[in-house]
Design an enzyme around this catalytic site. Structure first.
Site: not given
Length: 371
Positions: A317, A352
């Site tokens: 991210k 995840r």
């Protein structure tokens, strides 16, 4: 010292509240586990009565930080030793300490790895890499061989600024992949906010519905998910993908999210959903600036209060690049592993990720060190 999750107490919808209410009927109290320990030290302090197990597992917390706030105000945090917690706090402690029941068929005694496969041309990290069904199927098999417990299939990019995709196109992209992987005996999750896609994917063999809108993005999604019998991941997102990073703001980030999940779980409780089906994702990077993301990573243990497993998605991210050297997504592996292990230290049960082999190795060492 790990508690078997098969015998865990399953919370009822009445337990699904992340706060207690003070005698004034207005002030809300939240409990944030602090002083976290692992391994033999955790076992010793629990046996001595000086700590409690977090989510019934191998992590102990030695005290809690009470956060009291009135509506619309930030919480006032006060450290409290375990002996100072009683009365209304008892229910919150029960949620924080109870062992998690099996979820999607998995025992949660050790954290699960969810591998990401985006069947899209425009996802932020791997957009276009697996846009064809054949490539996506091959990648799903590869991730399972590398150690993924769950394969999460997505057909719509939800990166900041992404355009919406029709349910029909999403079904075209994802269902052949879901079916092929499920037929191979793999546990498949469908990453979608559309009820029609949920229904089609579960019909093709998906065992988990992973919704970034926590079943609010489609009027039919909540009833569809409940009726499907699948396990469900509820994620928090402020706003929607096209605009969520424009100007996100919170009064008190962690407490605001605890309120949000309280509301969503209560709504699903009214639909009769089995609480053992639910996992919660705080939604790192979804309508959150870096200070919000970092605070949530420091206070992830607070989300165990609901008795549901916690899922964390930090892989590749953008906050990792901003806090480092502005690396592009595929060069953020080290930061992804660091953030993921920080989540494990806070009791996260599901991680995840895009890079499964590397995460599997990191998890193996984390588990070995904590024995």
């Amino acid at each position: 010292m790990t508690t078997e999750t098969t015998d865990a107490r399953v919370p009822s919808p009445a337990d699904w509240r992340g706060f207690s209410v003070a005698a004034d009927g207005v002030t809300r109290r939240y409990l944030l586990p602090r002083g976290l320990l692992r391994g033999a030290a955790a076992e010793r302090v629990i046996e001595a009565g000086a700590a409690l197990p977090l989510a019934g597992g191998a992590i102990a917390f030695c005290f809690a930080e009470a956060a009291d706030r009135k509506p619309g105000a930030a919480g006032i945090r006060t450290p409290l030793w375990l002996g100072e917690l009683a009365g209304p706090d008892r229910g919150l402690l029960d949620g924080l300490t109870a062992a998690r029941p099996r979820w999607a068929g998995f025992d949660l005694a050790k954290p699960l790895i969810m591998g990401v496969v985006n069947v899209t041309p425009d996802s932020f990290s791997d957009g276009g890499d697996f846009a064809s069904a054949a490539d996506a199927i091959a990648q799903g098999i590869r991730l399972a061989e590398q150690g993924a417990d769950i394969i999460d299939i997505g057909g719509e990019s939800t990166r900041p600024g992404a355009a919406a995709v029709s349910a029909e196109e999403e079904i075209r992209r994802t269902v052949p992949v879901v079916r092929a992987l499920a037929e191979r005996g793999l546990c498949v999750s469908i990453d979608t906010r559309h009820a029609a896609v949920m229904e089609a994917a579960v019909g093709a063999g998906a065992r988990i519905i992973n919704d970034i809108t926590a079943l609010t993005g489609d009027p039919a999604s909540a009833e569809t998910a409940v009726r499907s019998g699948a396990a469900i991941v509820l994620m928090h997102m402020q706003g929607e993908p096209r605009t969520m990073q424009a100007d996100p703001h919170y009064v008190d980030t962690t407490l605001d999210l605890l309120d949000y999940f309280t509301d969503r779980l209560a709504a699903l409780g009214k639909l009769g959903v089995d609480p053992a089906r639910i996992a919660l994702d705080p939604g790192i990077g979804f309508g959150k600036k870096d200070p919000h993301n970092l605070l949530l990573l420091q206070e992830l243990a607070a989300f165990q209060v609901f008795g549901c497993p916690v899922l964390l998605g930090v892989s590749r991210k953008s906050f990792i690049g901003r806090l480092s050297r502005k690396e592009p997504p595929k060069d953020r592996l080290a930061g992804s592993l660091a953030a993921g292990l920080a989540g494990f230290d806070q009791g996260v049960q599901i991680l995840r990720v895009h890079d499964v082999a590397e995460t599997y190795q990191a998890r193996a060492i984390w588990l070995a060190v904590g024995r």
